[in-house]
Motif scaffolding. Structure first.
Motif, PDB file in Angstrom:
ATOM      1  N   UNK A  55       0.845  -1.186   0.000  1.00 47.23           N
ATOM      2  CA  UNK A  55       0.000   0.000   0.000  1.00 47.23           C
ATOM      3  C   UNK A  55       0.882   1.237   0.000  1.00 47.23           C
ATOM      4  N   UNK A  56       0.580   2.198  -0.857  1.00 51.69           N
ATOM      5  CA  UNK A  56       1.287   3.476  -0.878  1.00 51.69           C
ATOM      6  C   UNK A  56       0.267   4.595  -0.809  1.00 51.69           C
ATOM      7  N   UNK A  57       0.404   5.442   0.204  1.00 47.41           N
ATOM      8  CA  UNK A  57      -0.556   6.527   0.437  1.00 47.41           C
ATOM      9  C   UNK A  57       0.161   7.870   0.427  1.00 47.41           C
ATOM     10  N   UNK A  58      -0.338   8.790  -0.365  1.00 44.55           N
ATOM     11  CA  UNK A  58       0.208  10.137  -0.393  1.00 44.55           C
ATOM     12  C   UNK A  58      -0.488  10.976   0.671  1.00 44.55           C
ATOM     13  N   UNK A  59       0.297  11.714   1.450  1.00 53.12           N
ATOM     14  CA  UNK A  59      -0.281  12.564   2.488  1.00 53.12           C
ATOM     15  C   UNK A  59      -1.168  13.638   1.866  1.00 53.12           C
ATOM     16  N   UNK A  60      -2.090  14.162   2.663  1.00 51.01           N
ATOM     17  CA  UNK A  60      -3.032  15.158   2.161  1.00 51.01           C
ATOM     18  C   UNK A  60      -2.338  16.412   1.639  1.00 51.01           C
ATOM     19  N   UNK A  63       3.383  15.996   0.706  1.00 56.08           N
ATOM     20  CA  UNK A  63       4.808  16.062   1.039  1.00 56.08           C
ATOM     21  C   UNK A  63       5.401  14.719   1.447  1.00 56.08           C
ATOM     22  N   UNK A  64       4.566  13.738   1.807  1.00 60.64           N
ATOM     23  CA  UNK A  64       5.064  12.458   2.284  1.00 60.64           C
ATOM     24  C   UNK A  64       4.295  11.302   1.665  1.00 60.64           C
ATOM     25  N   UNK A  65       4.956  10.147   1.644  1.00 56.21           N
ATOM     26  CA  UNK A  65       4.311   8.911   1.195  1.00 56.21           C
ATOM     27  C   UNK A  65       4.475   7.872   2.290  1.00 56.21           C
ATOM     28  N   UNK A  66       3.367   7.286   2.702  1.00 52.71           N
ATOM     29  CA  UNK A  66       3.379   6.193   3.674  1.00 52.71           C
ATOM     30  C   UNK A  66       3.297   4.887   2.895  1.00 52.71           C
ATOM     31  N   UNK A  67       4.250   3.994   3.167  1.00 47.95           N
ATOM     32  CA  UNK A  67       4.358   2.729   2.429  1.00 47.95           C
ATOM     33  C   UNK A  67       4.337   1.588   3.420  1.00 47.95           C
ATOM     34  N   UNK A  68       3.516   0.587   3.154  1.00 43.49           N
ATOM     35  CA  UNK A  68       3.507  -0.584   4.012  1.00 43.49           C
ATOM     36  C   UNK A  68       3.254  -1.827   3.179  1.00 43.49           C
TER      37      UNK A  68
END
Length: 260
Positions: A55-60, A63-68
């Motif tokens: 899963x890759x989520x772009x912050x609102x 500026x950041x990407x959360x990857x798990x």
């Protein structure tokens, strides 16, 4: 706007690694607050990741990407349970553990947060034991060290994909041949937010000769639409050890992170 591939429902169970590599099921990446560069959509390279695992989520604020990841690769290995469809027998491999399998619920998930645009202005940082990145297959990327020392001490336990499980996350130490084998395929993303590719460069169709101490350089890739971008490559140098089940061996990543 928040973008995503597929919601992750797997919950990691954290355990202490008992053999070989130190496993870490949650790794903090580069979240430098000084880097305020923003994007409006995820990098095109994320389209190559296994959406069943990653899963890759772009912050609102972009500026950041959360990857798990669940940590479950999408290819065959001796480290799957024998009744699993992806299990294969590999007679030359001496398994790290006999009763711990991929999907066995032992600290297999990994996650980290990176800058959407990697910060390349700081000092480089040496990699540590444990997860240093996530491959497109969904499995973790480790460096060229074992918990006991040099990688060749556990060389015989690495499967055809250049990976093993010990007993935490299943992870690659060598060029992951189900993903790339002397080509320019995307391998994954590291903790500093920089992508890593196979031994060849998409821009030239050859092995790059201008790599820095981290194994990186700046050129176009198949995901940048003609724009040059800093990225890593697997170094085209055979790792000198004689006891691998499969040869030759190319270490996946042995340099320091550049993006810190």
């Amino acid at each position: 706007m928040k973008l995503f591939f597929k919601p992750l429902t797997y919950i990691a169970i954290v355990v202490l690694a008992l053999f070989a590599c130190k496993s870490d099921d949650s790794v903090k990446g580069n979240t430098n607050s000084d880097n305020e560069e923003a994007v409006t959509e995820l990098h095109a390279a994320f389209s190559a990741f296994n959406s069943d695992a990653v899963t890759a989520l772009l912050s609102d604020d972009g500026t950041e990407v959360y990857i798990e990841t669940t940590g479950f690769p999408d290819h065959t290995s001796i480290y799957w349970e024998p009744n699993h469809p992806l299990y294969i027998d590999e007679p030359g491999v001496t398994k790290t553990t006999q009763n711990t399998f991929i999907g066995g619920g032992h600290g297999e998930a990994a996650s980290f947060t990176v800058d959407a645009i990697p910060n390349l202005s700081g000092a480089s940082v040496t990699t540590q034991l444990g997860t240093i990145g996530i491959a497109v297959s969904g499995a973790s990327i480790f460096n060229d060290q074992e918990g006991m020392g040099d990688l060749d001490q556990a060389a015989g336990s690495l499967d055809w994909a250049g990976a093993h499980k010990g007993p935490g996350v299943y992870h690659y130490h060598l060029e992951p041949t189900p993903i790339t084998s002397d080509d320019d395929s995307l391998v994954g993303i590291l903790l500093d937010g920089v992508f890593i590719y196979g031994r060849q460069c998409s821009a030239t169709g050859t092995h790059p000769t201008d790599l820095d101490a981290s194994g990186g350089h700046t050129s176009t890739t198949q995901y940048t639409n003609g724009v040059e971008e800093y990225h890593y490559h697997i170094i085209n140098e055979v790792y000198p050890a004689s006891n691998y089940a499969y040869a030759p061996a190319y270490v996946l990543f042995s340099g320091p992170f550049q993006g810190y």
